[in-house]
Scaffold this motif. Structure first.
Motif, PDB file in Angstrom:
ATOM      1  N   LEU A   3     -44.632 -43.306  11.928  1.00 61.37           N
ATOM      2  CA  LEU A   3     -44.629 -42.524  10.693  1.00 61.37           C
ATOM      3  C   LEU A   3     -46.003 -42.570  10.031  1.00 61.37           C
ATOM      4  N   ALA A   4     -46.648 -43.727  10.045  1.00 61.39           N
ATOM      5  CA  ALA A   4     -47.959 -43.873   9.404  1.00 61.39           C
ATOM      6  C   ALA A   4     -48.987 -42.953  10.063  1.00 61.39           C
ATOM      7  N   ILE A   5     -48.956 -42.899  11.371  1.00 58.77           N
ATOM      8  CA  ILE A   5     -49.910 -42.029  12.069  1.00 58.77           C
ATOM      9  C   ILE A   5     -49.633 -40.569  11.754  1.00 58.77           C
ATOM     10  N   LYS A   6     -48.358 -40.194  11.739  1.00 51.84           N
ATOM     11  CA  LYS A   6     -48.014 -38.805  11.418  1.00 51.84           C
ATOM     12  C   LYS A   6     -48.449 -38.442  10.003  1.00 51.84           C
ATOM     13  N   LYS A   7     -48.238 -39.373   9.075  1.00 53.91           N
ATOM     14  CA  LYS A   7     -48.581 -39.080   7.680  1.00 53.91           C
ATOM     15  C   LYS A   7     -50.092 -38.999   7.486  1.00 53.91           C
ATOM     16  N   ASP A   8     -50.817 -39.838   8.218  1.00 54.87           N
ATOM     17  CA  ASP A   8     -52.277 -39.810   8.111  1.00 54.87           C
ATOM     18  C   ASP A   8     -52.876 -38.604   8.832  1.00 54.87           C
ATOM     19  N   ASN A   9     -52.123 -38.047   9.761  1.00 55.65           N
ATOM     20  CA  ASN A   9     -52.662 -36.981  10.609  1.00 55.65           C
ATOM     21  C   ASN A   9     -51.727 -35.784  10.698  1.00 55.65           C
ATOM     22  N   PRO A  10     -51.510 -35.121   9.553  1.00 58.54           N
ATOM     23  CA  PRO A  10     -50.575 -33.990   9.588  1.00 58.54           C
ATOM     24  C   PRO A  10     -51.020 -32.871  10.533  1.00 58.54           C
ATOM     25  N   VAL A  11     -52.315 -32.721  10.745  1.00 52.98           N
ATOM     26  CA  VAL A  11     -52.782 -31.621  11.602  1.00 52.98           C
ATOM     27  C   VAL A  11     -52.653 -31.984  13.078  1.00 52.98           C
ATOM     28  N   VAL A  12     -53.351 -33.044  13.494  1.00 57.15           N
ATOM     29  CA  VAL A  12     -53.404 -33.320  14.938  1.00 57.15           C
ATOM     30  C   VAL A  12     -52.046 -33.774  15.477  1.00 57.15           C
ATOM     31  N   SER A  13     -51.185 -34.306  14.584  1.00 55.25           N
ATOM     32  CA  SER A  13     -49.847 -34.719  15.035  1.00 55.25           C
ATOM     33  C   SER A  13     -49.025 -33.549  15.555  1.00 55.25           C
ATOM     34  N   LYS A  14     -49.430 -32.329  15.196  1.00 56.34           N
ATOM     35  CA  LYS A  14     -48.685 -31.155  15.686  1.00 56.34           C
ATOM     36  C   LYS A  14     -48.995 -30.863  17.146  1.00 56.34           C
ATOM     37  N   CYS A  15     -50.089 -31.427  17.651  1.00 58.41           N
ATOM     38  CA  CYS A  15     -50.490 -31.115  19.024  1.00 58.41           C
ATOM     39  C   CYS A  15     -49.588 -31.829  20.021  1.00 58.41           C
ATOM     40  N   TYR A  16     -49.116 -31.084  21.021  1.00 55.71           N
ATOM     41  CA  TYR A  16     -48.157 -31.623  21.987  1.00 55.71           C
ATOM     42  C   TYR A  16     -48.682 -32.850  22.725  1.00 55.71           C
ATOM     43  N   ALA A  17     -49.991 -32.941  22.882  1.00 57.37           N
ATOM     44  CA  ALA A  17     -50.551 -34.043  23.681  1.00 57.37           C
ATOM     45  C   ALA A  17     -50.958 -35.248  22.827  1.00 57.37           C
ATOM     46  N   PHE A  18     -50.860 -35.110  21.506  1.00 57.23           N
ATOM     47  CA  PHE A  18     -51.204 -36.230  20.626  1.00 57.23           C
ATOM     48  C   PHE A  18     -50.000 -37.153  20.536  1.00 57.23           C
TER      49      PHE A  18
END
Lengths: 165, 571
Positions: free
Chosen positions: B72-87
């Motif tokens: 959750l912390a990574i998703k919250k810190d990275n709202p943009v790149v977290s959308k990428c299928y390979a991230f």
């Protein structure tokens, strides 16, 4: 199962989660480091029992052998919103103080979605069950012994003959 | 001037400078160094050495703390790149984290970046198709952007050249929409992909399903062994970096090749602030580089400069290269620099089930991903209410059928069942978008990054043409799926923002006319002849094909031209 093998598997599984021996940690507390959740040793034990009811030991290892309840806690701690965590803990309360057949009945009721089940219990059980299953299917034990996952397949066959159902 | 200074300048002087080490920068490095030029490659991120720096490449799923999932912390810190299928947990170390490199979104744009040696060539989806003249002639025929100054014949031999070295698997399908190349054997379609291909052939004129062409070594040749690469092992864990060099990346291929010539100097942690324009000489003399760790500024000099910083960052560098001759950015006499940015419309998908061919499944993994449907809409003439068209992926697979409703021993038996469910089929849209002046990037006049470089403002959005095209894709695919007897068809209007396709292009487009374009037919700035752009920024239009193979071919061709020009004393 061979006891040595079982211990080995537990240790291997634990290694991936930086599990600390419980003797090094505060008395009465959960045996793995958690950042957000406050879980007691009693709750941990209860979660292990519930996980075992979901995936019991048969002729192959079950949830307790694989420490799946610790995986559930790890995921709950790191991957869920505080509100989900709170609901999980609130739902868990319903099961506290129960054991044996009583506990099995409560878990069975939650699993069938028996009417009268509270929202918290339903939320708790959804997370508990889905993460127990995920931990099981993604465990080294299952991936090495039961449903083999290959790191290097080295092949592709688009017309692989199978028995048609 | 003291001797010390002269020595220092000499130490910082090269024949060629390449900004960026991704898919096009790697090619520029290979071509320059092979032709004997002392070449400096500048990379803003960390070094990633082939195999050595692929920390997760041999991990099993259970060796990842969260079994691949993002916290959750990574998703919250990275709202943009977290959308990428390979991230995901296995490859997130190869992506730029949102907070490290902010940008301003005037409109939603998911800018996915890989700041490291090799750039996004480590992470790409490895799909490689040539452009046909139906693509190059698009803007002229359909009245948008400007005419491409090149056609397929200009790139043909360069496509072949890069295909042979990179290793491209595919079939010679003989399609007017997708010129054949010099291929290694294709990864074959599976039973249901073939079935769909045959159904399309029977029911429609000019709709094809082919084996996806991809940069994987299905059957390596000597030139690939010479690179230290081997056969693709069907791991499909490519985004972690491949220890076999089974797919093409700068790290596995062009950069080690360039290194072997002894002519390569590779400097990681070196962000280019600007290209230096020498007013007296009337050309660029070098680049100004900031050490990303120490923030020390150093100038490097060369006779020729290739800007391969990835499409949007190439725009940033040129826009930030200000001189009295070029007050609005290097080579920007036309005023078009940063404008006419386009991308691929990936915002629709469709899924279904097929109940037939149950005597087959698949075994192993297909790195090509399955089938590819080349563009069939408006191909030879305008025939719909929107411009251009879309290509599409097509995949079929079966997975085990598990009823997880129970618990206890019953559930366990279900989880361990090897009973296969029906075939699942899916397709995703890859639409051409129309470059427009109103889709632009520009420098923020106030906000700067940690190195004092202006932040980029991105203003790119879909238009009515994209909406009509998406509607048509979903209608046509639904019809085609229905014709094939697929059931339970579910259209998915993903609604994703531009950028997530990771095919941003343009801003420094090629064209005949210096008044309306930035680059000429050799990818050379019209107004500053020793600076070349051969990454996505050069693209006049986007077509539907995955663009990387075209960047590779354009780069090899442009280096050849630059070196010939240097020898003739023209640069």
């Amino acid at each position: 199962m061979n006891r040595r093998l079982a211990i080995k598997q537990v240790l291997i599984f634990a290694g991936g989660m930086a599990l600390l021996p419980s003797c090094l940690r505060e008395e009465g507390k959960v045996s793995i480091p958690l950042k957000n959740l406050d879980i007691s040793a009693t709750q941990e034990k209860l979660l292990a029992e519930i996980a075992e009811l979901i995936i019991p030991k048969t002729d192959t290892s079950g949830a307790k052998d694989l420490n799946l309840h610790l995986f559930v806690l790890k995921m709950l701690d790191d991957c869920y919103e505080p509100v989900d965590q709170q609901q999980f803990l609130a739902g868990l309360k319903t099961f506290e103080g129960h054991e044996g057949k009583g506990l099995a009945q409560l878990v069975s009721d939650a699993n069938t979605g028996k009417s009268g089940i509270s929202e918290e219990v339903s939320k708790f059980y959804n997370i508990m069950k889905s993460r127990t299953i995920g931990g099981y299917l993604n465990s080294k034990y299952v991936m090495s012994n039961l449903l083999i996952w290959e790191l290097v397949p080295g092949r592709y066959n688009g017309y692989f003959r199978v028995k048609s159902a | 001037m003291s001797n010390l200074n002269i020595d220092s300048i000499k130490e910082r002087s090269y024949d060629a400078i390449v900004i960026g080490s991704g898919i096009s920068g790697g090619w520029a490095a290979k071509e320059f160094t092979e032709k004997g030029l002392k070449t400096l490659v500048l990379e803003r991120g960390k070094d990633v050495k082939h195999i050595v720096d692929y920390p997760t490449t041999n991990k099993y799923p259970y060796e990842f703390e969260h079994r691949g999932e993002l916290t959750l912390a990574i998703k919250k810190d990275n709202p943009v790149v977290s959308k990428c299928y390979a991230f995901r947990e296995d490859a997130m170390h190869f992506f730029v984290k949102d907070k490290e490199h902010p940008y301003v979104q005037e409109k939603p744009f998911d800018w996915i970046r890989g700041y490291q040696v090799g750039g996004k060539s480590l992470l790409w989806a490895r799909q490689t198709q040539r452009w046909s003249d139906l693509d190059f002639e698009g803007p002229k025929r359909d009245g948008f952007a400007v005419d491409w100054p090149i056609r397929h014949k200009d790139l043909d031999s360069w496509y072949t050249y890069v295909e042979q070295f990179a290793g491209i698997s595919g079939n010679k399908d003989g399609l007017v929409s997708l010129p054949d190349g010099d291929f290694l054997p294709a990864f074959p379609l599976n039973a249901v992909e073939d079935y769909f291909k045959n159904t399309m052939r029977e029911k429609y004129e000019g709709r094809h399903v082919i084996s996806a062409r991809c940069a994987h070594l299905s059957q390596p040749k000597q030139v690939h062994f010479d690179q230290g690469r081997g056969k693709c092992q069907n791991r499909n864990l490519c985004q972690r970096g491949c220890p076999f060099g089974g797919y093409f990346s700068s790290n596995s291929s062009t950069l080690p090749w360039a290194q072997k010539t002894g002519n390569l100097t590779l400097k990681p942690f070196s962000v280019v602030e600007s290209v230096i324009y020498d007013e007296k000489l009337g050309k660029a003399s070098g680049v100004r580089v900031i050490d990303t760790n120490t923030k020390e500024v150093t100038e490097y000099y060369a006779k020729v400069i290739f800007v391969n910083a990835a499409a949007i960052n190439t725009n940033l560098i040129l826009l930030n290269s200000i001189s009295s001759r070029f007050p609005n950015g290097l080579g920007n006499d036309s005023g078009t620099l940063g404008k006419y940015v386009a991308f691929h419309n990936y915002s629709a998908r469709i899924n279904a089930e097929y109940d037939g061919l149950k005597e087959f499944s698949t075994d192993g993994r297909n790195p090509a991903g399955g089938g590819y449907i080349p563009r069939f809409r408006n191909l030879l003439k305008q025939e719909t209410n929107f411009k251009r068209g879309y290509a599409a992926g097509f995949q079929a697979y079966r997975s085990t059928e598990r009823d997880t409703s129970g618990m206890g021993a019953d559930l366990k038996a279900q989880l361990l069942s090897k009973n296969l469910g029906p075939w699942q089929v899916g397709s995703h849209m890859m639409g051409e978008t129309i470059p427009k002046e109103s889709n632009y990037v520009k420098l923020d006049t106030e906000k700067k990054d940690a190195w004092g470089i202006p932040l980029l403002r991105i203003s790119v959005e879909y238009d009515d043409n994209d909406a009509k095209m998406k509607k048509d894709y979903l209608e046509q695919m639904t019809e085609m799926f229905t014709e094939a007897g697929f059931k339970n068809i579910k259209a998915d209007d993903a609604g994703q923002a531009p950028g997530l396709d990771i095919h941003e292009m343009g801003g420094a487009r090629m064209g005949h006319d210096p008044k309306t374009s930035v680059l000429n037919k050799w990818n050379q700035l019209h107004d500053c002849k020793n600076v070349f752009v051969t990454d996505g920024a050069c693209m006049t239009s986007t077509s539907t094909q995955n663009p990387s193979l075209t960047y590779m071919a354009l780069t090899a061709r442009a280096v050849d031209y630059a070196v010939l020009s240097l020898k003739k004393g023209e640069l």
